[in-house]
Design a protein around this motif. Structure first.
Motif, PDB file in Angstrom:
ATOM      1  N   UNK A 191      -0.666   4.735  -0.519  1.00 54.43           N
ATOM      2  CA  UNK A 191      -1.417   5.157   0.719  1.00 54.43           C
ATOM      3  C   UNK A 191      -0.657   5.363   1.651  1.00 54.43           C
ATOM      4  N   UNK A 192       0.572   4.761   1.849  1.00 54.50           N
ATOM      5  CA  UNK A 192       1.840   5.140   3.010  1.00 54.50           C
ATOM      6  C   UNK A 192       2.138   6.622   2.564  1.00 54.50           C
ATOM      7  N   UNK A 193       2.343   6.915   1.358  1.00 50.09           N
ATOM      8  CA  UNK A 193       2.794   8.292   0.926  1.00 50.09           C
ATOM      9  C   UNK A 193       1.675   9.562   1.390  1.00 50.09           C
ATOM     10  N   UNK A 194       0.556   9.196   1.130  1.00 49.08           N
ATOM     11  CA  UNK A 194      -0.619  10.080   1.344  1.00 49.08           C
ATOM     12  C   UNK A 194      -0.688  10.349   2.683  1.00 49.08           C
ATOM     13  N   UNK A 195      -0.583   8.912   3.508  1.00 53.05           N
ATOM     14  CA  UNK A 195      -0.929   9.182   5.014  1.00 53.05           C
ATOM     15  C   UNK A 195       0.273   9.889   5.776  1.00 53.05           C
ATOM     16  N   UNK A 196       1.344   9.798   5.241  1.00 53.04           N
ATOM     17  CA  UNK A 196       2.596  10.398   5.606  1.00 53.04           C
ATOM     18  C   UNK A 196       2.518  12.010   5.514  1.00 53.04           C
TER      19      UNK A 196
ATOM     20  N   UNK B  11       0.741  -1.088   0.139  1.00 49.19           N
ATOM     21  CA  UNK B  11      -0.120   0.117   0.013  1.00 49.19           C
ATOM     22  C   UNK B  11       0.863   1.149  -0.178  1.00 49.19           C
ATOM     23  N   UNK B  12       1.975   1.210  -0.643  1.00 50.17           N
ATOM     24  CA  UNK B  12       3.129   2.312  -0.783  1.00 50.17           C
ATOM     25  C   UNK B  12       2.237   3.740  -1.110  1.00 50.17           C
TER      26      UNK B  12
ATOM     27  N   UNK C 102       0.310  -3.583  10.631  1.00 48.18           N
ATOM     28  CA  UNK C 102      -0.869  -4.321   9.846  1.00 48.18           C
ATOM     29  C   UNK C 102      -1.218  -3.708   8.437  1.00 48.18           C
ATOM     30  N   UNK C 103      -1.079  -2.374   8.286  1.00 49.31           N
ATOM     31  CA  UNK C 103      -1.271  -1.498   7.184  1.00 49.31           C
ATOM     32  C   UNK C 103      -0.206  -1.736   6.126  1.00 49.31           C
ATOM     33  N   UNK C 104       0.891  -1.755   6.538  1.00 51.53           N
ATOM     34  CA  UNK C 104       1.873  -1.549   5.248  1.00 51.53           C
ATOM     35  C   UNK C 104       2.961  -2.481   5.343  1.00 51.53           C
ATOM     36  N   UNK C 105       3.000  -3.579   6.161  1.00 53.02           N
ATOM     37  CA  UNK C 105       3.954  -4.599   5.944  1.00 53.02           C
ATOM     38  C   UNK C 105       3.171  -5.936   5.123  1.00 53.02           C
TER      39      UNK C 105
END
Length: 142
Positions: free
Chosen positions: A56-61, A53-54, A79-82
């Motif tokens: 999404x990870x960038x947006x969340x960051x 979910x890369x 749970x979300x990103x691994x």
């Protein structure tokens, strides 16, 4: 195309005369191909997994940086990103199917141990020995 470059290297106070005759590309600037690493040599290696979910990870960051979201706990982040446990287990099973032993997991890093031949077959690659002009011989393994 073939090269015939005589080289001298030392390892453990022993001099080696090396003859370079491979058209293979040298992975390190000014290094010279010596030959394949012994297929029975045991080596340790790591498989480094990517975050999932890369996007999404960038947006969340960015949301966290702009104070629009709170930090995640380490458990939430995993749970979300691994990668999922089933994905990780499939990587481990794949390596074990080639006789490679799983040593341990350190976050996104999976560590394995196997012979050069097993690793070459599993990863569809070759592991070679190279000479670097500092006078040392380098290879990966014990």
């Amino acid at each position: 195309m073939s090269f015939q470059i005589p080289l001298v290297a030392s390892y453990s106070n022993t001099l080696y005369y090396l003859k370079y005759n491979s058209p293979l590309y040298s992975p390190i600037y000014q290094s010279y191909y010596v030959g394949p690493l012994n297929s029975s040599q045991i080596i340790y290696f790591a498989v480094i997994l990517n975050f999932t979910n890369f996007t999404n990870l960038m947006k969340f960051t960015n949301m966290v940086l702009n104070h629009k979201a709170k930090f995640l706990s380490p458990q939430q982040f995993r749970a979300y990103y691994y990668p999922s446990d089933s994905y990780i287990n499939s990587v481990i099973s794949y390596m074990e199917s080639y006789g490679i032993s799983f040593i341990g997991r350190y976050g996104l890093i999976l560590v394995f141990k196997g012979s050069v031949g097993e690793v070459e077959r599993a990863l569809h690659t070759y592991i070679n020995l190279y000479y670097y002009p500092t006078g040392d011989l380098f290879w990966f393994g014990e």
